[in-house]
Scaffold this active site. Structure first.
Site, short mmCIF file in Angstrom:
data_model
loop_
_atom_site.label_atom_id
_atom_site.label_comp_id
_atom_site.label_asym_id
_atom_site.label_seq_id
_atom_site.Cartn_x
_atom_site.Cartn_y
_atom_site.Cartn_z
N SER A 1 14.70 -0.57 -32.83
CA SER A 1 13.51 -0.57 -32.00
C SER A 1 12.30 -0.08 -32.79
O SER A 1 12.44 0.70 -33.73
CB SER A 1 13.72 0.30 -30.76
OG SER A 1 13.99 1.63 -31.15
N ALA A 2 11.12 -0.53 -32.38
CA ALA A 2 9.83 -0.14 -32.97
C ALA A 2 9.67 -0.61 -34.41
O ALA A 2 8.95 0.00 -35.19
CB ALA A 2 9.64 1.38 -32.89
N ASN B 1 8.43 2.37 -21.18
CA ASN B 1 9.48 1.36 -21.23
C ASN B 1 9.26 0.26 -20.17
O ASN B 1 10.19 -0.41 -19.77
CB ASN B 1 10.86 2.00 -21.03
CG ASN B 1 12.00 1.05 -21.36
OD1 ASN B 1 11.97 0.34 -22.36
ND2 ASN B 1 13.01 1.01 -20.51
N GLY C 1 18.70 -3.62 -18.55
CA GLY C 1 20.05 -3.95 -19.00
C GLY C 1 21.15 -3.28 -18.21
O GLY C 1 22.31 -3.68 -18.31
N GLU D 1 0.77 -11.22 -41.89
CA GLU D 1 0.94 -11.22 -43.34
C GLU D 1 2.42 -11.15 -43.75
O GLU D 1 2.76 -11.41 -44.90
CB GLU D 1 0.17 -10.06 -43.99
CG GLU D 1 -1.31 -10.02 -43.66
CD GLU D 1 -2.08 -11.26 -44.09
OE1 GLU D 1 -1.51 -12.13 -44.79
OE2 GLU D 1 -3.26 -11.37 -43.70
N ASN D 2 3.29 -10.82 -42.79
CA ASN D 2 4.73 -10.83 -43.10
C ASN D 2 5.22 -12.23 -43.43
O ASN D 2 6.30 -12.40 -43.99
CB ASN D 2 5.52 -10.25 -41.94
CG ASN D 2 5.27 -8.77 -41.74
OD1 ASN D 2 4.83 -8.08 -42.66
ND2 ASN D 2 5.53 -8.26 -40.54
N ARG E 1 8.36 -3.29 -18.55
CA ARG E 1 8.93 -4.55 -19.05
C ARG E 1 8.26 -5.78 -18.44
O ARG E 1 7.69 -5.73 -17.36
CB ARG E 1 10.42 -4.59 -18.71
CG ARG E 1 11.26 -3.51 -19.40
CD ARG E 1 11.54 -3.87 -20.82
NE ARG E 1 12.24 -2.83 -21.54
CZ ARG E 1 12.95 -3.06 -22.65
NH1 ARG E 1 13.05 -4.27 -23.13
NH2 ARG E 1 13.55 -2.06 -23.27
N ARG F 1 12.27 1.04 -40.23
CA ARG F 1 10.96 1.68 -40.42
C ARG F 1 11.12 2.82 -41.41
O ARG F 1 11.61 3.90 -41.07
CB ARG F 1 10.44 2.20 -39.07
CG ARG F 1 9.12 2.94 -39.13
CD ARG F 1 8.73 3.47 -37.77
NE ARG F 1 8.26 2.40 -36.91
CZ ARG F 1 6.98 2.05 -36.75
NH1 ARG F 1 6.04 2.69 -37.42
NH2 ARG F 1 6.64 1.08 -35.94
N TYR G 1 17.83 -1.03 -12.99
CA TYR G 1 16.82 -1.30 -14.00
C TYR G 1 17.37 -2.01 -15.23
O TYR G 1 18.40 -1.65 -15.77
CB TYR G 1 16.17 0.01 -14.46
CG TYR G 1 14.86 -0.19 -15.17
CD1 TYR G 1 13.67 -0.25 -14.44
CD2 TYR G 1 14.79 -0.35 -16.54
CE1 TYR G 1 12.45 -0.45 -15.07
CE2 TYR G 1 13.58 -0.55 -17.18
CZ TYR G 1 12.41 -0.60 -16.45
OH TYR G 1 11.21 -0.81 -17.07
N HIS H 1 22.53 -8.37 -32.60
CA HIS H 1 21.23 -7.95 -32.08
C HIS H 1 20.15 -8.49 -33.02
O HIS H 1 19.53 -7.75 -33.78
CB HIS H 1 21.21 -6.42 -32.00
CG HIS H 1 20.02 -5.85 -31.35
ND1 HIS H 1 19.50 -4.62 -31.69
CD2 HIS H 1 19.22 -6.31 -30.34
CE1 HIS H 1 18.45 -4.34 -30.95
NE2 HIS H 1 18.26 -5.35 -30.12
N LYS I 1 10.33 -6.50 -34.15
CA LYS I 1 11.25 -7.63 -33.99
C LYS I 1 10.62 -8.80 -33.23
O LYS I 1 10.63 -9.94 -33.71
CB LYS I 1 12.49 -7.13 -33.25
CG LYS I 1 13.67 -8.05 -33.27
CD LYS I 1 14.85 -7.35 -32.61
CE LYS I 1 16.02 -8.28 -32.47
NZ LYS I 1 17.01 -7.75 -31.54
N LYS J 1 22.53 -6.82 -22.70
CA LYS J 1 23.25 -6.03 -23.71
C LYS J 1 24.73 -5.89 -23.39
O LYS J 1 25.58 -5.90 -24.28
CB LYS J 1 22.62 -4.64 -23.84
CG LYS J 1 21.12 -4.62 -24.09
CD LYS J 1 20.70 -5.30 -25.36
CE LYS J 1 19.24 -5.04 -25.66
NZ LYS J 1 18.71 -5.81 -26.78
N ARG K 1 17.59 2.16 -20.11
CA ARG K 1 19.02 2.20 -20.35
C ARG K 1 19.49 3.65 -20.30
O ARG K 1 18.78 4.56 -20.71
CB ARG K 1 19.37 1.62 -21.73
CG ARG K 1 19.30 0.13 -21.83
CD ARG K 1 20.09 -0.38 -23.05
NE ARG K 1 19.86 0.42 -24.24
CZ ARG K 1 18.94 0.17 -25.15
NH1 ARG K 1 18.12 -0.85 -25.00
NH2 ARG K 1 18.81 0.92 -26.22
#
Length: 608
Positions: A272-273, A387, A223, A517-518, A389, A420, A221, A250, A276, A230, A82
């Site tokens: 991100s990271a 990135n 989105g 474990e979540n 995909r 995070r 490329y 989102h 999700k 998006k 993006r």
């Protein structure tokens, strides 16, 4: 110009929608393609376009014994992600775009775009893609039509949306969201095409909220080219949702079922990271519990007549980041890619399959990298772009929820926000009410990773995980969330939680094992929704009692749960003051209710 390809149908028999007919003709006159192809969304059409790209060298057909009906593409090295700095919200008033968006005057931008799009499809075929975001006929779904000169975009849109003639039958004479896209690389007579045509000089991803339209130029490329994602599903849809009283978010959507067969649905928003996709396709470690996927990225939510907030996944496929995805981290995602997939900028194995960093513990001895070069372990460059995909049909996911295509949507009982954070934020916290939950969404922040920015640990605010995707002023977006909470009685609204899988100990170690474990945290959320879970009231919300989380079988040190659930008043006062400073960017648009939430948080923290 051959207005209609000989193997296609006349425009007036393809659609009776006069507005759509007019728009197609106007865009053809502007872009001047050699041919126009009216997409029907068929398998035959998809296979034919893929074969055309194989012959052109844009696609590589993967080994059918390893990866049936799947392909690898390599993009231009300057067209890999993006382009946020080239993404614009062109509302009539600058204040309506807000401080988190790039704004340009819509009249000036439209004139600039008309100049760029003039004759831009010369030597190419213009593809017209009717598509539905969401199940056909759903009152939560909406329809768009994308014009593009990229067969790569057509094939990816077929996977990511409900596409083709059936969409036009549902559309009838109603309005649609027009989406114009070009790679920005016209061909002169006799000129040889690039393997990945794009325009590295001019890239524009432009949204006109009042028009409900999207113009994208120069990039092929992700989105930037798949405008249903998006651009429509979040930036334009968020404006539609504000005006019409619903939510375009989102968020992943999952269903969780307890051992007795009781099921609820949860929506969750993470930057991100932050895990999700892994959460959306979770395999629970708790015996008898089951998690199923409705969607991994976007949720559209509207109130039903009974006041229930119901959600659909507007997408029909997964467009995920490949590196780090493995049978260990996300077995269900890997199984979703077993066939009928398109891979972009990953590495090619010697036996005609794909590979990326993190896919296996040990890299193959030899690969062809995403840059089409020989690659060996220890090479200075990545085999797959960070990135890179995959695009795959959602229906191939082994844990896809049976209601994922239900036009009525699924009832949402809980909403999770998360980021995070190595300190301060506990493992899970429940809001006091909808307004406080909205404040939790406003306060979403995450520590950046070296892979993303080169600076580890810097706090980045990302309200509702919508920072790059909200199509209007986020101050007004916060107000919209508050107003949504007033539309029905409080008991009809989902409960709101904030989670943090990433808290660390004094020596930098992860305190919580995460991944499967979540499910233990999801179990507590389930119990709170159904009136069973044990909780303790703190200044920031309700956290589990020390014996409130099911940690049966977990090998945790005796004081770990206390650390994971700890709410340090001094740390949280600093957090509240930092949040207060950040929110100043929204000025007069910041709702008074959010200002009050910050102030009352500080007051609760100061009480002994």
């Amino acid at each position: 110009m051959n207005i209609f390809n000989k193997t296609n149908v006349p425009l007036d028999s393809w659609t009776k929608n006069k507005s759509l007919q007019t728009w197609i003709k106007e865009m053809a006159e502007l872009c001047r393609p050699d041919n126009i192809w009216l997409c029907d969304g068929s398998q035959q059409e998809y296979d034919g376009l893929c074969q055309k790209m194989v012959e052109a060298g844009t696609m590589i057909r993967l080994n059918p014994d390893k990866r049936p009906n799947s392909y690898l593409c390599r993009s231009d090295p300057d067209d890999v992600a993006r382009v946020e700095d080239c993404t614009f919200i062109c509302s009539l008033k600058e204040e309506d775009a807000g401080p988190t968006n790039n704004w340009r005057d819509p009249r000036e931008m439209k004139q600039k775009l008309i100049e760029l799009f003039s004759d831009c499809m010369q030597g190419r075929t213009m593809y017209v893609i009717p598509y539905s975001m969401g199940p056909l006929g759903s009152n939560i779904a909406h329809i768009g039509v994308q014009i593009t000169d990229s067969p790569y975009a057509v094939c990816n849109m077929r996977i990511m949306t409900r596409m083709g003639k059936a969409v036009l039958d549902v559309l009838g004479n109603e309005d649609f969201v027009p989406c114009l896209h070009s790679v920005g690389k016209p061909l002169q007579p006799g000129e040889k095409d690039s393997l990945w045509p794009c325009n590295n000089k001019d890239k524009y991803i432009v949204h006109f909220p009042e028009e409900r339209s999207i113009w994208s130029f120069g990039s092929g490329y992700g989105g930037n080219a798949l405008l249903g994602k998006k651009c429509f599903a979040l930036r334009i849809a968020s404006v539609m949702a504000r005006d019409e009283g619903w939510l375009a978010e989102h968020m992943l959507i999952l269903g969780i079922t307890d051992p007795q067969g009781k099921k609820i649905y949860i929506a969750a928003a993470f930057p991100s990271a932050c895990g999700k996709t892994n959460l959306a396709m979770l395999t629970p470690s708790l015996p008898g519990w089951k998690v199923e996927t409705v969607g991994d990225d976007i949720a559209w939510m509207k109130f039903a007549e009974d006041g229930t907030l119901r959600a659909i996944n507007p997408e029909a496929g997964f467009f995920g980041v490949a590196p780090g995805t493995s049978m260990v981290s996300n077995r269900n995602a890997m199984q979703s890619l077993r066939e009928n997939a398109i891979f972009t900028n990953v590495a090619l194995t010697d036996d005609g399959d794909v590979w990326w960093e993190g896919m296996t513990q040990q890299a193959p001895d030899h690969l062809i990298s995403w840059l089409n070069c020989d690659w060996h372990p220890g090479s200075a460059v990545k085999a797959a772009h960070p990135n890179s995909r995959f695009t795959a049909p959602a229906e191939q996911c082994p844990v896809i929820d049976k209601a994922w295509q239900d036009p009525a949507g699924v009832p949402i009982s809980a909403i999770l926000f998360g980021g995070r954070r190595s300190s301060v934020v506990p493992l899970v916290c429940e809001s006091f009410d909808w307004q406080h939950g909205t404040f939790m969404g406003v306060s979403v922040s995450s520590e950046t990773t070296a892979a993303a920015t080169g600076e580890v640990g810097k706090l980045r605010h990302d309200p509702f995980a919508m920072l790059p995707f909200c199509g209007y002023n986020m101050g007004d977006y916060f107000k919209h969330w508050l107003e949504i909470g007033n539309r029905v009685s409080p008991e009809k609204l989902p409960k709101i939680f904030y989670v943090n899988w990433f808290r660390k100990g004094a020596h930098g170690e992860w305190l919580w094992p995460g991944f499967s474990e979540n499910s233990r945290v999801l179990k507590w959320v389930f119990e709170r929704v159904t009136g069973q879970g044990k909780a303790v009231k703190t200044p920031i919300g309700f956290v589990p009692a020390l014996d409130g989380l099911d940690i049966t079988g977990l090998q945790l040190a005796p004081d770990v749960m206390q650390k994971l659930l700890n709410v340090d008043r001094k740390e949280w006062l600093a957090e509240a003051e930092e949040m207060e400073k950040y929110l100043n960017i929204f000025g007069a648009k910041l709702p008074k209710a959010i200002v009050n939430e910050v102030e009352t948080l500080k007051q609760r923290l100061k009480k002994t």
